[in-house]
Design an enzyme around this catalytic site. Sequence first.
Site, mmCIF file in Angstrom:
data_model
loop_
_atom_site.group_PDB
_atom_site.id
_atom_site.type_symbol
_atom_site.label_atom_id
_atom_site.label_comp_id
_atom_site.label_asym_id
_atom_site.label_seq_id
_atom_site.Cartn_x
_atom_site.Cartn_y
_atom_site.Cartn_z
ATOM 1 N N SER A 157 0.852 3.733 2.155
ATOM 2 C CA SER A 157 0.989 4.411 3.371
ATOM 3 C C SER A 157 2.094 4.975 3.800
ATOM 4 C CB SER A 157 0.336 3.599 4.736
ATOM 5 O OG SER A 157 1.124 2.408 4.845
ATOM 6 N N LYS A 180 5.313 0.850 9.600
ATOM 7 C CA LYS A 180 5.262 2.435 9.466
ATOM 8 C C LYS A 180 6.458 2.849 10.474
ATOM 9 C CE LYS A 180 0.706 1.833 8.826
ATOM 10 N NZ LYS A 180 -0.023 2.391 7.542
ATOM 11 N N SER A 191 -2.995 7.022 5.728
ATOM 12 C CA SER A 191 -2.194 5.721 6.500
ATOM 13 C C SER A 191 -3.023 5.554 7.850
ATOM 14 C CB SER A 191 -1.075 6.306 7.191
ATOM 15 O OG SER A 191 -0.450 5.403 8.126
ATOM 16 N N SER A 233 0.894 -1.119 0.035
ATOM 17 C CA SER A 233 -0.060 0.078 0.014
ATOM 18 C C SER A 233 0.957 1.241 -0.027
ATOM 19 C CB SER A 233 -0.909 0.044 1.171
ATOM 20 O OG SER A 233 -0.150 0.354 2.497
#
Length: 247
Positions: free
Chosen positions: A43, A104, A195, A41
């Site tokens: 994010s 992250k 995100s 993705s």
Amino acid sequence: MTKTVEKQQSPLWENIKVIIQALLLAVVIRTFLFQPFTIPSGSMMPTLLVGDYIFVNKFAYGFSKYSFPGTFNLFSGRIFGSEPKRGDVVVFRFPPNPSVDYIKRLVGLPGDHIQMIDGVLYINGKPVPKVPDGTFSSDYSLDPGSHIPVYRETLSDGKTYDTLDQIPDGPGDNTREFIVPPGHYFMMGDNRDNSADSRFDVGMVPAENLVGRATMVFFSLGHDTPFSHIWDWPANMRWGRLFKAVQ
């Protein structure tokens, strides 16, 4: 006179042994040292792109039950652990569903006060410096933004990285103050307006859920190119990202 008869093994058995040894070595490396992951993705744009293949250092923070394949509850907590650093890009197990891996940036350590105010990250009441750093365009079909403003953040220890600000006054640009509890961490995506992270349903991430630190992009395919389409690699390879360190 005694003759010594040497027992010769067949070439087939020798090849089988080499293959078994190679497989065992690969399992050990993947389980304890480095594991490849794919970025699915946007994010973490612009730091990590959809189609990036990365190596994750699994011994950077020691090991927990989530470091190993399967769902065996071998032990609790972490062994041979070392503390992650603010600014690390971390792979971890999603707290509400530990079978899912997330990636992250770690922005909050235990005891920190974290808040977003008008799109600026505040750590313990102090704003993280944020300066314009050009624009970014994506080749990902589900997130095809072009000329998205890029802002470079610099943490108090000098760690610096780029973030995206797609939507002025987005839903994550103004939050309540979060207090990170002991043994937990606060995670945010570099693509701040796209995100799912600790501001939302991810919540605080327990130390036990950390899998490892992202270290390097070793392969990267753009334009939603499936890995199996080898014939499309030359045209869609992001050559400049190969063996790129993750900052």
